[in-house]
Write a protein that holds these residues in place. Structure first.
Motif, PDB file in Angstrom:
ATOM      1  N   ILE A 116       0.846  -1.210   0.000  1.00 61.16           N
ATOM      2  CA  ILE A 116       0.000   0.000   0.000  1.00 61.16           C
ATOM      3  C   ILE A 116       0.872   1.247   0.000  1.00 61.16           C
ATOM      4  CG2 ILE A 116      -1.638   1.338   1.386  1.00 61.16           C
ATOM      5  CD1 ILE A 116      -2.899  -1.338   2.230  1.00 61.16           C
ATOM      6  N   THR A 117       1.939   1.235   0.779  1.00 56.80           N
ATOM      7  CA  THR A 117       2.860   2.385   0.813  1.00 56.80           C
ATOM      8  C   THR A 117       3.518   2.594  -0.547  1.00 56.80           C
ATOM      9  OG1 THR A 117       3.290   1.921   3.144  1.00 56.80           O
ATOM     10  CG2 THR A 117       4.848   3.370   2.021  1.00 56.80           C
ATOM     11  N   GLU A 118       3.893   1.507  -1.192  1.00 57.10           N
ATOM     12  CA  GLU A 118       4.510   1.608  -2.516  1.00 57.10           C
ATOM     13  C   GLU A 118       3.512   2.137  -3.539  1.00 57.10           C
ATOM     14  OE1 GLU A 118       7.322   1.567  -5.427  1.00 57.10           O
ATOM     15  OE2 GLU A 118       7.618   1.283  -3.271  1.00 57.10           O
ATOM     16  N   ILE A 119       2.281   1.669  -3.497  1.00 55.24           N
ATOM     17  CA  ILE A 119       1.244   2.160  -4.414  1.00 55.24           C
ATOM     18  C   ILE A 119       1.013   3.645  -4.200  1.00 55.24           C
ATOM     19  CG2 ILE A 119      -1.227   2.024  -4.959  1.00 55.24           C
ATOM     20  CD1 ILE A 119      -1.022  -1.013  -4.334  1.00 55.24           C
ATOM     21  N   ARG A 120       0.924   4.066  -2.946  1.00 59.67           N
ATOM     22  CA  ARG A 120       0.713   5.488  -2.648  1.00 59.67           C
ATOM     23  C   ARG A 120       1.909   6.329  -3.080  1.00 59.67           C
ATOM     24  NH1 ARG A 120      -3.210   7.413   0.564  1.00 59.67           N
ATOM     25  NH2 ARG A 120      -1.794   8.964   1.439  1.00 59.67           N
ATOM     26  N   ARG A 121       3.126   5.805  -2.925  1.00 62.98           N
ATOM     27  CA  ARG A 121       4.330   6.541  -3.346  1.00 62.98           C
ATOM     28  C   ARG A 121       4.306   6.738  -4.871  1.00 62.98           C
ATOM     29  NH1 ARG A 121       8.839   5.693  -5.674  1.00 62.98           N
ATOM     30  NH2 ARG A 121       8.601   3.450  -5.785  1.00 62.98           N
ATOM     31  N   ARG A 122       3.946   5.681  -5.603  1.00 63.11           N
ATOM     32  CA  ARG A 122       3.868   5.793  -7.056  1.00 63.11           C
ATOM     33  C   ARG A 122       2.778   6.765  -7.489  1.00 63.11           C
ATOM     34  NH1 ARG A 122       2.914   0.171  -8.897  1.00 63.11           N
ATOM     35  NH2 ARG A 122       3.240  -0.515  -6.789  1.00 63.11           N
ATOM     36  N   HIS A 124       1.787   9.398  -5.826  1.00 60.88           N
ATOM     37  CA  HIS A 124       2.259  10.778  -5.559  1.00 60.88           C
ATOM     38  C   HIS A 124       3.330  11.187  -6.571  1.00 60.88           C
ATOM     39  CE1 HIS A 124      -0.087  11.627  -2.062  1.00 60.88           C
ATOM     40  NE2 HIS A 124       0.324  10.538  -1.427  1.00 60.88           N
ATOM     41  N   GLU A 125       4.126  10.239  -7.052  1.00 55.22           N
ATOM     42  CA  GLU A 125       5.126  10.565  -8.064  1.00 55.22           C
ATOM     43  C   GLU A 125       4.474  10.907  -9.398  1.00 55.22           C
ATOM     44  OE1 GLU A 125       7.797   7.266  -8.301  1.00 55.22           O
ATOM     45  OE2 GLU A 125       8.871   7.835  -6.480  1.00 55.22           O
ATOM     46  N   ASP A 126       3.351  10.262  -9.700  1.00 54.52           N
ATOM     47  CA  ASP A 126       2.653  10.504 -10.967  1.00 54.52           C
ATOM     48  C   ASP A 126       1.946  11.856 -10.973  1.00 54.52           C
ATOM     49  OD1 ASP A 126       3.519   8.066 -11.849  1.00 54.52           O
ATOM     50  OD2 ASP A 126       1.625   7.004 -11.419  1.00 54.52           O
ATOM     51  N   GLU A 127       1.656  12.401  -9.826  1.00 52.44           N
ATOM     52  CA  GLU A 127       0.925  13.675  -9.763  1.00 52.44           C
ATOM     53  C   GLU A 127       1.790  14.851 -10.075  1.00 52.44           C
ATOM     54  OE1 GLU A 127      -0.779  13.876  -5.916  1.00 52.44           O
ATOM     55  OE2 GLU A 127      -2.317  12.404  -6.372  1.00 52.44           O
TER      56      GLU A 127
END
Length: 127
Positions: A116-122, A124-127
């Protein structure tokens, strides 16, 4: 040798501490939310066991008034009443946490905190 004798004679406390350590270890070292909830429930059970064992008095009777019985004292009923309240709160918190876990699974497709942390990090990087 004296420490071992104390551990054996106070086996309720020893069992409560061992259960608490198992639950604490489960909460710290597992990234699966369901396993964390199980660890939390094990810790709750350890605390309940500790409080009930504090209220127990060896050789005493249950706190039920029986006029035909001989005197001799009663076990303290207050810890048992508090534990009943604690059990209700623990079950409610567990149900709420399971509902949140289901929502997280529906949203992210996993209950693993690292994923979940990795999905959220990705995200935020895409934004």
């Amino acid at each position: 040798m004296e420490i071992l004798n104390n551990l054996i004679s106070n086996y309720y406390y020893t069992g409560a501490v061992i259960l608490f350590i198992i639950g604490f270890h489960t909460m710290l070292y597992n990234s699966n939310l369901i396993k964390k909830l199980i660890g939390m429930n094990i810790m709750d059970t350890a605390v309940f066991l500790l409080f009930v064992s504090y209220g127990y008095v060896k050789g005493k009777r249950a706190p039920i008034i029986d006029l035909s019985a001989e005197g001799g004292g009663y076990v303290n009923p207050l810890p048992m009443a508090l534990i009943l309240t604690g059990i209700v709160v623990a079950v409610s918190i567990t149900a709420f946490a399971l509902a949140l876990t289901i929502r997280l699974y529906d949203f992210y497709g996993t209950v693993d905190i690292d994923e979940i942390t990795e999905i959220r990090r990705r995200q935020h990087e895409d934004e």
